[in-house]
Design a protein around this motif. Structure first.
Motif, PDB file in Angstrom:
ATOM      1  N   LEU A 189       0.796  -1.222   0.000  1.00  0.00           N
ATOM      2  CA  LEU A 189       0.000   0.000   0.000  1.00  0.00           C
ATOM      3  C   LEU A 189       0.829   1.272   0.000  1.00  0.00           C
ATOM      4  N   GLY A 190       2.149   1.134   0.138  1.00  0.00           N
ATOM      5  CA  GLY A 190       3.021   2.299   0.123  1.00  0.00           C
ATOM      6  C   GLY A 190       2.869   3.188   1.344  1.00  0.00           C
ATOM      7  N   VAL A 191       2.744   2.575   2.509  1.00  0.00           N
ATOM      8  CA  VAL A 191       2.657   3.344   3.748  1.00  0.00           C
ATOM      9  C   VAL A 191       3.894   3.090   4.598  1.00  0.00           C
ATOM     10  N   ALA A 192       4.215   4.048   5.433  1.00  0.00           N
ATOM     11  CA  ALA A 192       5.336   3.914   6.358  1.00  0.00           C
ATOM     12  C   ALA A 192       4.813   3.363   7.678  1.00  0.00           C
ATOM     13  N   VAL A 193       5.668   2.648   8.382  1.00  0.00           N
ATOM     14  CA  VAL A 193       5.293   2.101   9.687  1.00  0.00           C
ATOM     15  C   VAL A 193       6.355   2.488  10.700  1.00  0.00           C
ATOM     16  N   GLU A 194       5.905   3.069  11.793  1.00  0.00           N
ATOM     17  CA  GLU A 194       6.782   3.396  12.920  1.00  0.00           C
ATOM     18  C   GLU A 194       6.414   2.448  14.050  1.00  0.00           C
ATOM     19  N   VAL A 195       7.406   1.786  14.615  1.00  0.00           N
ATOM     20  CA  VAL A 195       7.166   0.878  15.738  1.00  0.00           C
ATOM     21  C   VAL A 195       7.572   1.606  17.018  1.00  0.00           C
ATOM     22  N   VAL A 196       6.656   1.629  17.978  1.00  0.00           N
ATOM     23  CA  VAL A 196       6.876   2.330  19.241  1.00  0.00           C
ATOM     24  C   VAL A 196       6.779   1.309  20.373  1.00  0.00           C
ATOM     25  N   ASP A 197       7.751   1.352  21.273  1.00  0.00           N
ATOM     26  CA  ASP A 197       7.769   0.449  22.429  1.00  0.00           C
ATOM     27  C   ASP A 197       6.846   0.996  23.515  1.00  0.00           C
ATOM     28  N   VAL A 198       5.764   0.277  23.792  1.00  0.00           N
ATOM     29  CA  VAL A 198       4.778   0.714  24.780  1.00  0.00           C
ATOM     30  C   VAL A 198       5.400   0.872  26.163  1.00  0.00           C
ATOM     31  N   ASP A 199       6.400   0.063  26.470  1.00  0.00           N
ATOM     32  CA  ASP A 199       7.009   0.101  27.797  1.00  0.00           C
ATOM     33  C   ASP A 199       7.963   1.278  27.982  1.00  0.00           C
ATOM     34  N   ALA A 200       8.277   1.993  26.897  1.00  0.00           N
ATOM     35  CA  ALA A 200       9.183   3.137  26.986  1.00  0.00           C
ATOM     36  C   ALA A 200       8.425   4.451  27.190  1.00  0.00           C
ATOM     37  N   ASP A 201       7.106   4.397  27.209  1.00  0.00           N
ATOM     38  CA  ASP A 201       6.302   5.608  27.309  1.00  0.00           C
ATOM     39  C   ASP A 201       5.148   5.353  28.285  1.00  0.00           C
ATOM     40  N   ALA A 202       5.186   6.002  29.430  1.00  0.00           N
ATOM     41  CA  ALA A 202       4.178   5.763  30.471  1.00  0.00           C
ATOM     42  C   ALA A 202       2.760   6.059  29.994  1.00  0.00           C
ATOM     43  N   ALA A 203       2.593   7.087  29.174  1.00  0.00           N
ATOM     44  CA  ALA A 203       1.258   7.436  28.681  1.00  0.00           C
ATOM     45  C   ALA A 203       0.728   6.343  27.755  1.00  0.00           C
ATOM     46  N   LEU A 204       1.586   5.857  26.865  1.00  0.00           N
ATOM     47  CA  LEU A 204       1.172   4.765  25.974  1.00  0.00           C
ATOM     48  C   LEU A 204       0.882   3.498  26.768  1.00  0.00           C
ATOM     49  N   GLU A 205       1.714   3.227  27.756  1.00  0.00           N
ATOM     50  CA  GLU A 205       1.503   2.032  28.569  1.00  0.00           C
ATOM     51  C   GLU A 205       0.161   2.107  29.304  1.00  0.00           C
ATOM     52  N   ALA A 206      -0.174   3.283  29.797  1.00  0.00           N
ATOM     53  CA  ALA A 206      -1.458   3.455  30.495  1.00  0.00           C
ATOM     54  C   ALA A 206      -2.637   3.206  29.551  1.00  0.00           C
ATOM     55  N   LEU A 207      -2.485   3.616  28.300  1.00  0.00           N
ATOM     56  CA  LEU A 207      -3.567   3.442  27.321  1.00  0.00           C
ATOM     57  C   LEU A 207      -3.662   2.035  26.754  1.00  0.00           C
ATOM     58  N   TYR A 208      -2.503   1.438  26.440  1.00  0.00           N
ATOM     59  CA  TYR A 208      -2.492   0.233  25.611  1.00  0.00           C
ATOM     60  C   TYR A 208      -1.838  -0.993  26.236  1.00  0.00           C
ATOM     61  N   ASP A 209      -1.487  -0.949  27.497  1.00  0.00           N
ATOM     62  CA  ASP A 209      -0.707  -2.006  28.135  1.00  0.00           C
ATOM     63  C   ASP A 209      -1.146  -3.420  27.761  1.00  0.00           C
ATOM     64  N   GLU A 210      -2.372  -3.765  28.002  1.00  0.00           N
ATOM     65  CA  GLU A 210      -2.840  -5.131  27.747  1.00  0.00           C
ATOM     66  C   GLU A 210      -3.410  -5.329  26.347  1.00  0.00           C
ATOM     67  N   LEU A 211      -3.448  -4.270  25.532  1.00  0.00           N
ATOM     68  CA  LEU A 211      -4.012  -4.362  24.186  1.00  0.00           C
ATOM     69  C   LEU A 211      -2.972  -4.594  23.101  1.00  0.00           C
ATOM     70  N   HIS A 239      -3.333   5.126  13.343  1.00  0.00           N
ATOM     71  CA  HIS A 239      -3.037   6.142  12.336  1.00  0.00           C
ATOM     72  C   HIS A 239      -3.467   7.462  12.930  1.00  0.00           C
ATOM     73  N   GLU A 240      -2.488   8.344  13.152  1.00  0.00           N
ATOM     74  CA  GLU A 240      -2.739   9.659  13.740  1.00  0.00           C
ATOM     75  C   GLU A 240      -3.607   9.559  15.000  1.00  0.00           C
ATOM     76  N   GLY A 241      -3.292   8.583  15.847  1.00  0.00           N
ATOM     77  CA  GLY A 241      -3.982   8.420  17.118  1.00  0.00           C
ATOM     78  C   GLY A 241      -5.260   7.595  17.054  1.00  0.00           C
ATOM     79  N   ARG A 242      -5.720   7.270  15.858  1.00  0.00           N
ATOM     80  CA  ARG A 242      -6.946   6.470  15.716  1.00  0.00           C
ATOM     81  C   ARG A 242      -6.584   4.986  15.704  1.00  0.00           C
ATOM     82  N   GLU A 243      -7.210   4.221  16.590  1.00  0.00           N
ATOM     83  CA  GLU A 243      -6.931   2.786  16.655  1.00  0.00           C
ATOM     84  C   GLU A 243      -7.594   2.074  15.477  1.00  0.00           C
TER      85      GLU A 243
END
Length: 82
Positions: free
Chosen positions: A31-53, A59-63
């Motif tokens: 599809l010609g899209v870029a992918v950025e991989v982010v470590d959930v454990d390196a960001d407390a805010a992301l971990e709070a949102l997505y820990d068990e998910l 895409h731009e914050g939309r799951e």
């Protein structure tokens, strides 16, 4: 038109994360899209949102999906925003 960038919220030692990343490589190339991989454990805010998910594909914050890559949903979404 800019290239869409998807964000994969992931963690090490997560087999579902690895599986989604591998499946996403093929889809992103097709599809010609870029992918950025982010470590959930390196960001407390992301971990709070997505820990068990994780893995979570965003895409731009939309799951778009979590646990497993929903190829048809991602294709449909990307075709709508282009």
């Amino acid at each position: 038109m800019h290239t869409a960038k998807l964000t994969l919220v992931s963690r090490r030692y997560c087999h579902l994360c690895t599986e989604m990343a591998v499946a996403l490589e093929t889809l992103a190339a097709e599809l010609g899209v870029a992918v950025e991989v982010v470590d959930v454990d390196a960001d407390a805010a992301l971990e709070a949102l997505y820990d068990e998910l994780v893995p979570v594909l965003l895409h731009e914050g939309r799951e778009l999906c979590h646990y497993f890559l929903d190829t048809s949903k991602v294709r449909d979404y990307l075709s709508e925003i282009r």
